[in-house]
Design a protein around this motif. Structure first.
Motif, PDB file in Angstrom:
ATOM      1  N   CYS A 419      -4.736   1.558  -0.563  1.00 41.99           N
ATOM      2  CA  CYS A 419      -3.356   1.483  -1.066  1.00 41.99           C
ATOM      3  C   CYS A 419      -3.311   1.049  -2.525  1.00 41.99           C
ATOM      4  CB  CYS A 419      -2.514   0.534  -0.211  1.00 41.99           C
ATOM      5  SG  CYS A 419      -1.712   1.339   1.191  1.00 41.99           S
ATOM      6  N   PHE A 420      -4.477   0.791  -3.134  1.00 39.45           N
ATOM      7  CA  PHE A 420      -4.599   0.602  -4.584  1.00 39.45           C
ATOM      8  C   PHE A 420      -3.784  -0.590  -5.095  1.00 39.45           C
ATOM      9  CE2 PHE A 420      -4.114   5.016  -3.223  1.00 39.45           C
ATOM     10  CZ  PHE A 420      -5.455   5.372  -3.199  1.00 39.45           C
ATOM     11  N   CYS A 421      -3.695  -1.653  -4.288  1.00 34.11           N
ATOM     12  CA  CYS A 421      -2.924  -2.847  -4.670  1.00 34.11           C
ATOM     13  C   CYS A 421      -1.488  -2.470  -5.025  1.00 34.11           C
ATOM     14  CB  CYS A 421      -3.593  -3.578  -5.829  1.00 34.11           C
ATOM     15  SG  CYS A 421      -5.198  -4.272  -5.407  1.00 34.11           S
ATOM     16  N   ASN A 422      -0.927  -1.535  -4.300  1.00 28.52           N
ATOM     17  CA  ASN A 422       0.459  -1.100  -4.544  1.00 28.52           C
ATOM     18  C   ASN A 422       1.068  -0.726  -3.201  1.00 28.52           C
ATOM     19  OD1 ASN A 422       2.884   0.101  -5.341  1.00 28.52           O
ATOM     20  ND2 ASN A 422       1.989   0.912  -7.215  1.00 28.52           N
ATOM     21  N   LEU A 423       1.316  -1.741  -2.371  1.00 29.67           N
ATOM     22  CA  LEU A 423       1.774  -1.482  -1.013  1.00 29.67           C
ATOM     23  C   LEU A 423       3.164  -0.870  -0.979  1.00 29.67           C
ATOM     24  CD1 LEU A 423       1.073  -1.706   1.954  1.00 29.67           C
ATOM     25  CD2 LEU A 423       2.066  -4.000   1.963  1.00 29.67           C
ATOM     26  N   GLY A 424       4.016  -1.232  -1.939  1.00 28.06           N
ATOM     27  CA  GLY A 424       5.358  -0.677  -1.951  1.00 28.06           C
ATOM     28  C   GLY A 424       5.349   0.835  -2.079  1.00 28.06           C
ATOM     29  N   ALA A 425       4.574   1.359  -3.029  1.00 29.15           N
ATOM     30  CA  ALA A 425       4.464   2.807  -3.193  1.00 29.15           C
ATOM     31  C   ALA A 425       3.763   3.431  -1.999  1.00 29.15           C
ATOM     32  CB  ALA A 425       3.712   3.134  -4.481  1.00 29.15           C
ATOM     33  N   CYS A 426       2.756   2.749  -1.481  1.00 32.05           N
ATOM     34  CA  CYS A 426       2.028   3.251  -0.321  1.00 32.05           C
ATOM     35  C   CYS A 426       2.967   3.411   0.877  1.00 32.05           C
ATOM     36  CB  CYS A 426       0.891   2.286   0.005  1.00 32.05           C
ATOM     37  SG  CYS A 426      -0.318   2.907   1.196  1.00 32.05           S
ATOM     38  N   GLN A 427       3.813   2.419   1.116  1.00 38.03           N
ATOM     39  CA  GLN A 427       4.768   2.507   2.221  1.00 38.03           C
ATOM     40  C   GLN A 427       5.752   3.653   2.016  1.00 38.03           C
ATOM     41  OE1 GLN A 427       5.628  -2.121   2.446  1.00 38.03           O
ATOM     42  NE2 GLN A 427       6.486  -1.092   4.231  1.00 38.03           N
ATOM     43  N   ARG A 428       6.266   3.779   0.806  1.00 38.23           N
ATOM     44  CA  ARG A 428       7.279   4.799   0.541  1.00 38.23           C
ATOM     45  C   ARG A 428       6.722   6.201   0.720  1.00 38.23           C
ATOM     46  NH1 ARG A 428       9.585   7.473  -4.170  1.00 38.23           N
ATOM     47  NH2 ARG A 428       8.081   6.492  -5.556  1.00 38.23           N
ATOM     48  N   HIS A 429       5.535   6.450   0.197  1.00 37.09           N
ATOM     49  CA  HIS A 429       4.984   7.801   0.257  1.00 37.09           C
ATOM     50  C   HIS A 429       4.399   8.139   1.624  1.00 37.09           C
ATOM     51  CE1 HIS A 429       5.488   9.093  -3.899  1.00 37.09           C
ATOM     52  NE2 HIS A 429       5.139   7.881  -4.288  1.00 37.09           N
ATOM     53  N   LEU A 430       3.834   7.144   2.322  1.00 37.64           N
ATOM     54  CA  LEU A 430       3.209   7.407   3.615  1.00 37.64           C
ATOM     55  C   LEU A 430       4.162   7.195   4.779  1.00 37.64           C
ATOM     56  CD1 LEU A 430       0.701   7.315   1.758  1.00 37.64           C
ATOM     57  CD2 LEU A 430      -0.500   6.127   3.586  1.00 37.64           C
ATOM     58  N   GLY A 431       5.384   6.704   4.489  1.00 44.39           N
ATOM     59  CA  GLY A 431       6.356   6.482   5.549  1.00 44.39           C
ATOM     60  C   GLY A 431       6.011   5.327   6.463  1.00 44.39           C
ATOM     61  N   LEU A 432       5.452   4.265   5.896  1.00 42.44           N
ATOM     62  CA  LEU A 432       5.062   3.097   6.677  1.00 42.44           C
ATOM     63  C   LEU A 432       6.160   2.043   6.624  1.00 42.44           C
ATOM     64  CD1 LEU A 432       1.355   2.744   5.463  1.00 42.44           C
ATOM     65  CD2 LEU A 432       2.159   3.811   7.578  1.00 42.44           C
ATOM     66  N   SER A 433       6.723   1.706   7.759  1.00 38.22           N
ATOM     67  CA  SER A 433       7.749   0.662   7.814  1.00 38.22           C
ATOM     68  C   SER A 433       7.103  -0.709   7.709  1.00 38.22           C
ATOM     69  CB  SER A 433       8.536   0.756   9.122  1.00 38.22           C
ATOM     70  OG  SER A 433       7.693   0.452  10.228  1.00 38.22           O
ATOM     71  N   ASP A 434       7.914  -1.722   7.445  1.00 40.75           N
ATOM     72  CA  ASP A 434       7.401  -3.091   7.399  1.00 40.75           C
ATOM     73  C   ASP A 434       6.769  -3.468   8.732  1.00 40.75           C
ATOM     74  OD1 ASP A 434       8.447  -3.141   4.881  1.00 40.75           O
ATOM     75  OD2 ASP A 434      10.096  -4.518   5.334  1.00 40.75           O
ATOM     76  N   GLU A 435       7.382  -3.022   9.827  1.00 46.11           N
ATOM     77  CA  GLU A 435       6.855  -3.334  11.154  1.00 46.11           C
ATOM     78  C   GLU A 435       5.490  -2.700  11.363  1.00 46.11           C
ATOM     79  OE1 GLU A 435       9.926  -2.255  10.494  1.00 46.11           O
ATOM     80  OE2 GLU A 435      10.894  -4.215  10.795  1.00 46.11           O
ATOM     81  N   MET A 436       5.310  -1.483  10.843  1.00 49.43           N
ATOM     82  CA  MET A 436       4.005  -0.816  10.966  1.00 49.43           C
ATOM     83  C   MET A 436       2.930  -1.574  10.209  1.00 49.43           C
ATOM     84  SD  MET A 436       4.907   3.224  10.536  1.00 49.43           S
ATOM     85  CE  MET A 436       5.979   4.094  11.697  1.00 49.43           C
ATOM     86  N   VAL A 437       3.259  -2.012   8.997  1.00 54.99           N
ATOM     87  CA  VAL A 437       2.281  -2.732   8.187  1.00 54.99           C
ATOM     88  C   VAL A 437       1.855  -4.016   8.897  1.00 54.99           C
ATOM     89  CG1 VAL A 437       1.898  -3.943   6.011  1.00 54.99           C
ATOM     90  CG2 VAL A 437       3.092  -1.748   6.017  1.00 54.99           C
ATOM     91  N   LYS A 438       2.815  -4.722   9.465  1.00 52.72           N
ATOM     92  CA  LYS A 438       2.494  -5.954  10.198  1.00 52.72           C
ATOM     93  C   LYS A 438       1.656  -5.641  11.439  1.00 52.72           C
ATOM     94  CE  LYS A 438       6.711  -8.317   8.673  1.00 52.72           C
ATOM     95  NZ  LYS A 438       8.027  -8.860   9.091  1.00 52.72           N
ATOM     96  N   LYS A 439       1.992  -4.546  12.095  1.00 52.81           N
ATOM     97  CA  LYS A 439       1.227  -4.151  13.281  1.00 52.81           C
ATOM     98  C   LYS A 439      -0.199  -3.780  12.901  1.00 52.81           C
ATOM     99  CE  LYS A 439       1.359  -0.981  17.232  1.00 52.81           C
ATOM    100  NZ  LYS A 439       2.081   0.145  17.878  1.00 52.81           N
ATOM    101  N   HIS A 440      -0.362  -3.111  11.766  1.00 53.18           N
ATOM    102  CA  HIS A 440      -1.703  -2.752  11.298  1.00 53.18           C
ATOM    103  C   HIS A 440      -2.532  -4.006  11.014  1.00 53.18           C
ATOM    104  CE1 HIS A 440      -0.252   1.462   9.791  1.00 53.18           C
ATOM    105  NE2 HIS A 440      -0.264   1.347  11.099  1.00 53.18           N
TER     106      HIS A 440
END
Length: 859
Positions: A419-440
């Motif tokens: 995610c290249f130290c840029n989680l915000g862009a990573c979430q937006r482009h990959l469609g990852l919700s906050d809940e998904m990131v926490k689950k990961h």
């Protein structure tokens, strides 16, 4: 490594949207190919596509910087002698050079040197004139674009400590914020707010408008509707690596940069450019050496220096690295003609690559990649030389980035994943919700690891980026790699049945490695596992029906017939020197760390860094043999006289060194100058043989499980993961079928089972189980020994190296990847449960194997 399959990428000139991939005509170098040959010869045979992570320095910069240091004496700039004056004046000249580079002057901006852009961002967070929230006012606001580097997002922790509200702003909200206004505010309202955004996204290469700077400061475009005065921090670290930034046209209040992004050298040096209008507002807390005009040690009296730069540069600045910048600017201008030329060149390569990559599709019409971008690569004003994507299969499913990374490495292509130290862009482009990131995270995924797919969703992506020394050939090699790996015809992918059982399926070769054929190095067992002389004598004593002492082991029986039949051990290997050749035995002692002397030694370079076959394939040509009776290890290699190394050194005389194995600290000692000279001659560069210290205990991260008392940790030699690795012959047979079935053109080599077994570098080879049945095991007994299965072995590029020649063939990894799905697993790790070593324990060829299935009974 040349790629032979897949369609050729289109010729550059056939893309009318792309300009010529050359730097300024009329400069001293006629093309980037000539530039590469003269200044970056170390790149020969490699394709480096991670310039957004760190670009590369030219030979000219290093040579001239070294010459400067050899000819001049630079003292501490805080002293008053002549050498110090030289340093001070040179540093000030570099400050001017930096400002000139960004088209501004000391009358408008101040250069504060930091350790990098992250330190510059922290400086702003700590020094900004925040106003805490109070009943009479709403307090300051810290707003940041979600497409910002982690180091910007981290500023919110400092803001929170000062009771300041932090608000993330999505890019789409910022685009629509024009004319929203900053809210009602009387003329005297000066409540300070800070807005941070990147000039270029380090995730996707999106370039955000520099016009936002004045629009936000003037109130025409506001991140949030609050009264007050807005200041703007422009994170330019990614942008300025390949583009000019004109601070006379656009004037942010703060500009953090890292110089290695521009020059490649030096690392660990950055700067904060501060507008002179804002500098008086900054608040200084901590003060260090060189920042004080006057202070008292016994009283709260401190007067800062009047110079803003000196006030915030705590301690002695990295003055030699700053001097290196001068040579970086010189080399950059000499070789390229300036940042405008670099911008044109790198964007042309990115535009061409994006166009070609976008056009790749499978025979069924499905795209080969999914590109994450906010632009169509129409102009360098909106897009930098970064392409972010994930590879898809022909069904539209994402192929994990770690697998793509491993495959690219086989072709000497170096890119970036995650995610290249840029989680915000990573979430937006990959469609990852906050809940998904926490689950990961709960599933075990952390930033920077290789856990790339969870529940069918990607956790990151792949990024390629270009620098001024990148060439058209680099782009085409990358495109050729994608085409070759992922656009194979159906004929290349045989549809094999899951099993290879049945009489006469594919028989394994009966020949095998003799005891004289190999060794692999890893430090010996400590204490019990790496026994002293008395313990070796114990193992040499007659036992288990042996009527005499054993010197060199007898020739192993070899790999047995491929029928399932009885479930037994067919081969045993140990690897005395890590990453070196195998030493095959029929019966061998077991210690507390695994097979006695397995991976007890390792070879390190002149910096003490462990060498592996990934960096030095010729390690497999080093063949060690253990003679327990004479207590020596004999090391052989073609063209070299054999050399002996004692199994045990006098630990009281040995000097202990700190080394690392798989992020673990280990204590080792050097095995002497004789073997060091021998290895250095063989590899043509300085090398040392080191051995794990006998009194050092390295605990395994993987636990043996239920067989151990609570709090008991298994101990390891210099292995990567576990004490033992087991490979099932039927699994090897299935892989062999896939590899040899792809030989439709008669050009690819045939792979023998013996060859494949040697590539997987296992300790225990068994026969009698179905293919990959071993991954279903929970426990396994081998003769009188009992082991816990602690998981599969995730394979890396080392399996592509022919262990007899040191040559590399990427097909092994690729076919294994195709047959095993998204994770390249082969073999299972074993740990033995608590062993009573008061009497000798042995592992023997021919021993019966009794596995226990997970949550089942004995199979």
């Amino acid at each position: 490594m040349a790629v032979e399959r897949g369609p050729e990428p289109p010729a550059f000139q056939h893309h009318p949207e792309a300009s010529a991939p050359r730097l300024a005509q009329g400069y001293r170098l006629r093309s980037t190919s000539e530039l590469r040959d003269l200044e970056f010869s170390r790149l020969a045979g490699t394709v480096y596509l991670d310039h957004a992570g760190a670009t590369l320095f030219p030979q000219r910069q290093l040579t001239n910087f070294t010459k400067d240091l050899m000819e001049n004496v630079y003292g501490n700039p805080h002293s008053q002698n002549i050498t110090s004056k030289l340093t001070h004046d040179t540093v000030e000249q570099v400050r001017y050079r930096i400002l000139t580079h960004f088209h501004t002057t000391p009358e408008d901006y101040i250069v504060i040197f930091t350790s990098g852009s992250t330190a510059a961002l922290r400086l702003v967070a700590e020094a900004f004139p925040w106003v805490s929230q109070a009943p009479e006012n709403g307090g300051s606001h810290f707003c940041y674009l979600t497409d910002n580097h982690t180091s910007v997002v981290g500023m919110r922790k400092v803001a929170a400590a000062m009771n300041v509200t932090s608000i993330p702003v999505k890019p789409e909200d910022m685009w629509s914020a024009e004319d929203r206004g900053a809210g009602a505010c009387d003329p005297d309202c000066q409540l300070p707010h800070l807005f941070c955004y990147p000039a270029q996204s380090n995730f996707s290469g999106t370039r955000y408008p520099l016009s936002w700077i004045e629009e936000v400061k003037s109130g025409r475009r506001s991140p949030v509707n609050v009264p007050g005065r807005w200041f703007v921090l422009l994170d330019a670290a990614s942008y300025v690596s390949t583009s000019p930034l004109d601070l006379s046209a656009h004037q942010p209040d703060f500009v953090p940069i890292s110089f290695y992004k521009i020059f490649g050298l030096p690392t660990g040096l950055g700067a904060l450019l501060v507008s002179k209008h804002v500098a008086p507002l900054l608040r200084k807390g901590y003060f260090g050496g060189g920042t004080a005009a006057a202070y008292l040690a016994g009283d709260d009296f401190y007067i800062p220096r009047p110079s803003v730069a000196e006030r915030f540069e705590d301690g002695t600045i990295s003055f030699l690295d700053i001097i290196a910048l001068k040579h970086g600017f010189d080399a950059l201008e000499y070789l390229t003609g300036g940042m405008e030329n670099i911008q044109r060149h790198t964007f042309a390569l990115a535009q061409y690559t994006h166009s070609a990559l976008s056009s790749l599709s499978y025979p069924n019409g499905a795209p080969v990649v999914r590109i994450y971008s906010d632009s169509e690569f129409s102009s360098p004003d909106v897009q930098g030389p970064i392409i972010n994507f994930n590879v898809l299969d022909d069904g539209g499913n994402i192929i994990g980035y770690s697998q793509v990374d491993k495959m690219a490495s086989l072709y000497n292509i170096y890119l970036r994943t995650g995610c290249f130290c840029n989680l915000g862009a990573c979430q937006r482009h990959l469609g990852l919700s906050d809940e998904m990131v926490k689950k990961h995270f709960q599933a075990g995924h952390v930033c920077g690891d290789d856990v790339d797919i969870i529940d069918g969703r990607p956790t990151g992506s792949v990024r390629v980026s270009f620098g001024y020394m990148s060439t058209l050939e680099d782009a085409q090699a990358f495109l050729r790699f994608i085409s070759a790996i992922y656009l194979r015809s159906p004929a290349d992918q045989p549809d094999l049945q899951a099993g290879t059982s049945g009489a006469g399926a594919l028989s394994l070769e009966s020949d095998c490695h003799s005891p004289q054929e190999g060794a692999r190095a890893d430090p010996a067992d400590r204490s019990e596992a790496c026994p002293d002389a008395d313990t070796v004598d114990l193992y040499l004593s007659p036992s288990e029906g042996s009527g005499s002492r054993q010197a060199l082991p007898e020739k192993a029986a070899g790999i047995l017939n491929g029928d399932l039949g009885s479930h037994i051990v067919t081969n045993i290997y140990l690897y005395p020197i890590k990453s070196c050749a195998a030493f095959e035995v029929t019966k061998w002692p077991v210690g507390s760390k695994g097979l006695l002397y397995d991976r007890s030694w390792m070879i390190v370079n002149h910096n003490g860094v462990c060498l592996s076959q990934k960096q030095e394939p010729r390690l497999c040509l080093i063949q060690p043999f253990i003679d327990l009776q004479q207590r020596i290890m004999v090391i052989k290699a073609k063209g070299m006289d054999p050399i002996e190394v004692p199994l045990e050194e006098n630990s009281e005389r040995a000097q202990i060194h700190q080394s690392r194995v798989c992020a673990d600290r280990v204590n080792t000692y050097d095995c002497g100058e004789n073997i060091s000279r021998w290895l250095s001659q063989f590899f043509g560069r300085p090398c040392h043989l080191i051995k794990q210290s006998p009194d050092f205990q390295r605990n395994a991260r993987k636990t043996p499980g239920k067989g151990q008392p609570p709090g008991t940790a298994a101990t390891l030699s210099l292995v990567n993961e576990a004490q033992y690795l087991l490979v099932n012959t039927s699994s090897v047979l299935e892989l062999q079928q896939r590899l040899n079935a792809s030989d439709e053109h008669g050009k690819e080599e045939s792979f023998s089972v013996k060859d494949l077994v040697s590539r997987f570098r296992a300790n225990i080879i068994t026969k009698g189980a179905r293919p990959f049945e071993e991954e279903e095991w929970d426990e396994v007994s081998v003769g009188s020994l009992h082991f816990q299965v602690v998981g599969p072995c995730h394979r890396c590029q080392m399996i592509c190296i022919d262990q007899q020649t040191g040559q590399r063939n990427q097909d092994v990894f690729q076919k294994l990847s195709e047959s095993r799905g998204r994770k390249v697993n082969f073999g299972v790790y074993l740990m033995h449960e608590s062993l009573d070593l008061s009497s000798p324990r042995f592992l023997s060829v021919g021993s019966e194997v009794l596995p226990v299935l997970k949550e089942c009974g004995v199979s």
